[in-house]
Design a protein around this motif. Structure first.
Motif, PDB file in Angstrom:
ATOM      1  N   ASN A 168       0.843  -1.194   0.000  1.00 20.07           N
ATOM      2  CA  ASN A 168       0.000   0.000   0.000  1.00 20.07           C
ATOM      3  C   ASN A 168       0.879   1.246   0.000  1.00 20.07           C
ATOM      4  O   ASN A 168       1.653   1.473   0.913  1.00 20.07           O
ATOM      5  N   GLU A 169       0.746   2.079  -1.036  1.00 22.34           N
ATOM      6  CA  GLU A 169       1.561   3.283  -1.140  1.00 22.34           C
ATOM      7  C   GLU A 169       1.005   4.432  -0.303  1.00 22.34           C
ATOM      8  O   GLU A 169       1.648   5.453  -0.147  1.00 22.34           O
TER       9      GLU A 169
ATOM     10  N   PRO B 152      -7.717   0.913  -5.890  1.00 25.27           N
ATOM     11  CA  PRO B 152      -7.914  -0.484  -5.504  1.00 25.27           C
ATOM     12  C   PRO B 152      -8.687  -0.579  -4.185  1.00 25.27           C
ATOM     13  O   PRO B 152      -8.692   0.355  -3.377  1.00 25.27           O
ATOM     14  N   LEU B 153      -9.331  -1.707  -4.000  1.00 20.53           N
ATOM     15  CA  LEU B 153     -10.149  -1.935  -2.815  1.00 20.53           C
ATOM     16  C   LEU B 153      -9.354  -1.713  -1.531  1.00 20.53           C
ATOM     17  O   LEU B 153      -9.875  -1.156  -0.559  1.00 20.53           O
ATOM     18  N   GLU B 154      -8.105  -2.099  -1.504  1.00 13.63           N
ATOM     19  CA  GLU B 154      -7.264  -1.929  -0.311  1.00 13.63           C
ATOM     20  C   GLU B 154      -7.160  -0.454   0.094  1.00 13.63           C
ATOM     21  O   GLU B 154      -7.222  -0.115   1.277  1.00 13.63           O
ATOM     22  N   VAL B 155      -7.017   0.432  -0.880  1.00 15.54           N
ATOM     23  CA  VAL B 155      -6.908   1.864  -0.592  1.00 15.54           C
ATOM     24  C   VAL B 155      -8.247   2.389  -0.065  1.00 15.54           C
ATOM     25  O   VAL B 155      -8.276   3.193   0.872  1.00 15.54           O
ATOM     26  N   ILE B 156      -9.348   1.925  -0.645  1.00 14.02           N
ATOM     27  CA  ILE B 156     -10.675   2.352  -0.186  1.00 14.02           C
ATOM     28  C   ILE B 156     -10.911   1.885   1.245  1.00 14.02           C
ATOM     29  O   ILE B 156     -11.400   2.649   2.075  1.00 14.02           O
TER      30      ILE B 156
ATOM     31  N   ALA C  75      -9.003   4.073   3.508  1.00 15.75           N
ATOM     32  CA  ALA C  75      -9.668   5.376   3.628  1.00 15.75           C
ATOM     33  C   ALA C  75     -10.836   5.282   4.614  1.00 15.75           C
ATOM     34  O   ALA C  75     -11.016   6.168   5.455  1.00 15.75           O
ATOM     35  N   ILE C  76     -11.615   4.214   4.526  1.00 15.64           N
ATOM     36  CA  ILE C  76     -12.732   4.020   5.459  1.00 15.64           C
ATOM     37  C   ILE C  76     -12.210   3.914   6.884  1.00 15.64           C
ATOM     38  O   ILE C  76     -12.746   4.538   7.801  1.00 15.64           O
ATOM     39  N   ALA C  77     -11.140   3.158   7.064  1.00 15.58           N
ATOM     40  CA  ALA C  77     -10.538   3.006   8.393  1.00 15.58           C
ATOM     41  C   ALA C  77      -9.980   4.331   8.906  1.00 15.58           C
ATOM     42  O   ALA C  77      -9.842   4.529  10.115  1.00 15.58           O
TER      43      ALA C  77
ATOM     44  N   ALA D  31     -18.729   0.938  -8.073  1.00 17.91           N
ATOM     45  CA  ALA D  31     -18.839   0.942  -6.613  1.00 17.91           C
ATOM     46  C   ALA D  31     -19.425  -0.371  -6.118  1.00 17.91           C
ATOM     47  O   ALA D  31     -18.925  -0.947  -5.153  1.00 17.91           O
ATOM     48  N   LEU D  32     -20.470  -0.833  -6.760  1.00 17.19           N
ATOM     49  CA  LEU D  32     -21.094  -2.088  -6.342  1.00 17.19           C
ATOM     50  C   LEU D  32     -20.137  -3.249  -6.431  1.00 17.19           C
ATOM     51  O   LEU D  32     -20.099  -4.117  -5.573  1.00 17.19           O
ATOM     52  N   GLY D  33     -19.340  -3.275  -7.477  1.00 20.95           N
ATOM     53  CA  GLY D  33     -18.363  -4.344  -7.642  1.00 20.95           C
ATOM     54  C   GLY D  33     -17.337  -4.380  -6.521  1.00 20.95           C
ATOM     55  O   GLY D  33     -16.820  -5.438  -6.173  1.00 20.95           O
ATOM     56  N   ARG D  34     -17.059  -3.250  -5.939  1.00 23.66           N
ATOM     57  CA  ARG D  34     -16.092  -3.180  -4.833  1.00 23.66           C
ATOM     58  C   ARG D  34     -16.730  -3.447  -3.484  1.00 23.66           C
ATOM     59  O   ARG D  34     -16.065  -3.881  -2.550  1.00 23.66           O
TER      60      ARG D  34
END
Length: 73
Positions: free
Chosen positions: A2-3, A44-48, A51-53, A67-70
């Motif tokens: 994760n960058e 990518p999902l990891e970055v999202i 961000a939520i965390a 969005a739904l796919g993620r």
């Protein structure tokens, strides 16, 4: 790898919120009346998840399908 470590994302988010609050106050608006939408386009999902965390809860996407796919398990 994760960058964008959580602290970096959180720091940038909090800085943006400060800028929004300052601009709102300067225009006679309440900062709570302004919403900051974080664009998650092509992230990518990891970055999202990071961000939520970090406290971000409002995201913007170009297409609902992306969005739904993620979001779906």
């Amino acid at each position: 790898m994760n960058e964008n470590p959580p602290s970096s994302i959180r720091e940038r988010y909090l800085h943006a919120l400060d800028q929004v609050a300052e601009a709102a106050a300067g225009s006679g608006r309440r900062p709570e009346a302004v919403r900051l939408v974080v664009v998650s386009k092509s992230q990518p999902l990891e970055v999202i998840r990071t961000a939520i965390a970090s406290g971000i809860s409002i995201f913007g996407e170009n297409y609902a399908e992306e969005a739904l796919g993620r979001l779906q398990p």
